[in-house]
Design a protein around this motif. Sequence first.
Motif, PDB file in Angstrom:
ATOM      1  N   GLN B 522       0.845  -1.204   0.000  1.00 34.85           N
ATOM      2  CA  GLN B 522       0.000   0.000   0.000  1.00 34.85           C
ATOM      3  C   GLN B 522       0.878   1.251   0.000  1.00 34.85           C
ATOM      4  N   GLY B 523       2.001   1.182   0.765  1.00 41.27           N
ATOM      5  CA  GLY B 523       2.932   2.309   0.781  1.00 41.27           C
ATOM      6  C   GLY B 523       3.492   2.590  -0.602  1.00 41.27           C
ATOM      7  N   ARG B 524       3.780   1.529  -1.340  1.00 39.93           N
ATOM      8  CA  ARG B 524       4.297   1.700  -2.714  1.00 39.93           C
ATOM      9  C   ARG B 524       3.265   2.415  -3.591  1.00 39.93           C
ATOM     10  N   ILE B 525       2.021   1.945  -3.505  1.00 37.60           N
ATOM     11  CA  ILE B 525       0.989   2.550  -4.361  1.00 37.60           C
ATOM     12  C   ILE B 525       0.826   4.029  -4.016  1.00 37.60           C
ATOM     13  N   ILE B 526       0.827   4.339  -2.735  1.00 38.12           N
ATOM     14  CA  ILE B 526       0.697   5.740  -2.323  1.00 38.12           C
ATOM     15  C   ILE B 526       1.823   6.577  -2.939  1.00 38.12           C
ATOM     16  N   ALA B 527       3.010   5.980  -3.011  1.00 39.70           N
ATOM     17  CA  ALA B 527       4.170   6.703  -3.537  1.00 39.70           C
ATOM     18  C   ALA B 527       4.224   6.671  -5.061  1.00 39.70           C
ATOM     19  N   GLY B 528       3.248   6.027  -5.684  1.00 39.99           N
ATOM     20  CA  GLY B 528       3.238   5.966  -7.145  1.00 39.99           C
ATOM     21  C   GLY B 528       4.136   4.889  -7.707  1.00 39.99           C
ATOM     22  N   VAL B 529       4.550   3.958  -6.851  1.00 40.19           N
ATOM     23  CA  VAL B 529       5.411   2.847  -7.282  1.00 40.19           C
ATOM     24  C   VAL B 529       4.541   1.592  -7.368  1.00 40.19           C
ATOM     25  N   PRO B 530       4.533   0.888  -8.482  1.00 40.01           N
ATOM     26  CA  PRO B 530       3.702  -0.322  -8.574  1.00 40.01           C
ATOM     27  C   PRO B 530       4.090  -1.338  -7.495  1.00 40.01           C
ATOM     28  N   PRO B 531       3.114  -1.936  -6.851  1.00 38.89           N
ATOM     29  CA  PRO B 531       3.402  -2.907  -5.782  1.00 38.89           C
ATOM     30  C   PRO B 531       3.752  -4.269  -6.369  1.00 38.89           C
ATOM     31  N   ALA B 532       4.046  -5.212  -5.482  1.00 34.37           N
ATOM     32  CA  ALA B 532       4.175  -6.601  -5.928  1.00 34.37           C
ATOM     33  C   ALA B 532       2.773  -7.059  -6.325  1.00 34.37           C
TER      34      ALA B 532
END
Lengths: 173, 546
Positions: B522-532
Amino acid sequence: MARTGPLRLALFGAAALLLTGACMSDDAKNDPLPRLSRARATQWAEEHTARMAEAAGVELDRASAEAAFEDCVGRKDEVAHDGRYSLFYTVYAPVPRERHTDVARRLRADFEKEGFRITGYREYQDDRLTALVDAKDDETRFSLATGSVSPTRYLFSVRTPCMIPPGVTQQPQ
Amino acid sequence: MASDFTRLMKQDFGDLEAAARAWTKVSEDMDGYAARHRTRVTGPLYASWKGDDADAALFYLEDVETRFGVVRTEAMTIGTVLETTRFWMEQAQTDLRNAVSRAEENGYAVDDDGVLTDAQSAALPHNDPDAQELARGRGSLRVELQDRIDQALQDARKAGADGVRALSSLDATVTDRFNDDAAAESAHDVTDAMKAVGLQGPQIPDDPKAAAEWWKVLSPEDRARYETLYPAQIGATDGLPSDVRDSANRLALEQELNDAEFGGPEDFRDISNDERNKRIQNLHVLKDRLDRGDGAPPGKELYLLNYKSAHDGQAVIAMGNPDTAAHTAVLVPGTNTTMDSVDGQLGRIGKLQNSADKWSDGQPVSTIMWLGYDAPEASGGDLNTSVLNKGRAEDGAPDLRHFVEGTRAAQGDRHGHITVIGHSYGSTTVGAAAAGGHGLGADDIVVVGSPGMTVDHASDLNMDPSHVWVGAASDDPIIDDFSDLTLGDNPAEEPFGGRNFEVDTHGHSGYWDDGSDSLDNQGRIIAGVPPAEVPKNDNDIPLFPG
């Protein structure tokens, strides 16, 4: 799979026997938490990320390291203020874009050798679909998340389950 | 003694203007003192001092902060009354002077009481029709000018009397340290004094962009005045700067709590004692948690963006300033979330912020807990029917859309990356908000433990379905038992569309478990980075609870 790598030995020397089950469910919410001081947890995270970097063939930017001690939050939004914490340790390494996939492959191999379960893996595709390797220790519930944060930087992170320092009384929830 | 006419003609309003400015300055100083006291005195003490002594000292220090707020409000009230009185009296003076000038230009005499006489008409021959026509014309003009003079004097007297009545409603005992209901009294003083001088509250546009523009063009004096005298209204306005809303809401909270605790029964005729006590409890929970956050480091400071004390309580709180954040996440919680959940919800958005901050490579991140709707109740096997239908979600959807629009408006011209996360029934509310109107306006949507998003396909959410992220634990009973029924198709399954991310946690409420990948993704998505990412689940047959 036998999991006796040096990393795990270092990691679990202090706390392994207590690291199961805590915070897993309502029934278990008052189970004894694993005990580890914040300093010891940080030290372990430093050692662990150093080892990850060595396996990946990169040099960490230690000035970027940060240890965030977070509140433990229960599943019904309970927060105990008795000293318990979860550590989120992060450190970056300068890694050129063309090496991101190689770093991901090396980390995956290392995590597998250590006996961790790979929970996420992606090789570098472009600046948006970046590399990542996530792993989990199902026994202790430590998790490792690594990946590209920019074309020139790579993040190494460690998250711990909820723990409590030695000598502190755990308050019932 | 000089007549009112003479005095108004000669009156210099410089002193009154200076006095109004001085009182306003006192108010603004108090606001600054309170903010510094919070961040430099009580905040650090909360973080480092525990025990009975600490409790006693902090209770006292919190009271000091409340008193800062009381003086802030009272001083702004006085300053506003003086300024308003000056304005109307000066207006009356201008009207009077204009009327007198006009009279003198036309040859009338004006005496010390403001009475006009017309010597020219008196001298005109009585038997000359033309002269008498001229005299009649001059007589009409004299009456008109006399009316203007009299009206100006009347306006000045009224302005003075209104000002006196407004100031008389203020009582110096409000600053007495043993006055238990000082904050509540200061709020009532504002109402009484503004009514006395005929001032209405700010006319704020409902549209968040228009509200942001409205605020931008106000003078600094008007901004400070509105924030201090109408804190609940300013604090609740989507589109205004977050630091303004926070300051206003904290003041409103102090006043409401004080009124609920010490106010007379006449203020609470419409609610039961139980409801009044519930509101007191809700406000205490909220205030205590905000107080404990006062020592937070930069980037972790809390902004109270909205709240309601009634019933289960509602609160919208940001961690880090969303107006300046590169990445902002709005977390919408699900069933059984009440004001008592604030501590845990803040813990969760704190973890999300930490994670997103790292994945964003240091770009500023703000995370917001949006308990801005009436979340349904469900306990044990006693499932309230509100959980099973879309009603609460659809009721909350317009407010959520309005809030996200306001977040964008407060960010100005730049396009910050906004993610809206819904958990459990909160995902239903997010779905209803995205599917309705012109959409939610989020760059990414995340749902975890979703029983349905009110629609059957991600493509119905007014956004690119590839930015609809779904997290689903394999053993989440809410997904198993309630999706594909009354709240929409299971978002985790293939036919819905969107993308699933890796979840390594168990059950319905583990998506932010310490040490979990669910949290980091979820932190990745918030940062605009695609998650696993993981494949969508196969289409399944729902299991209705037996």
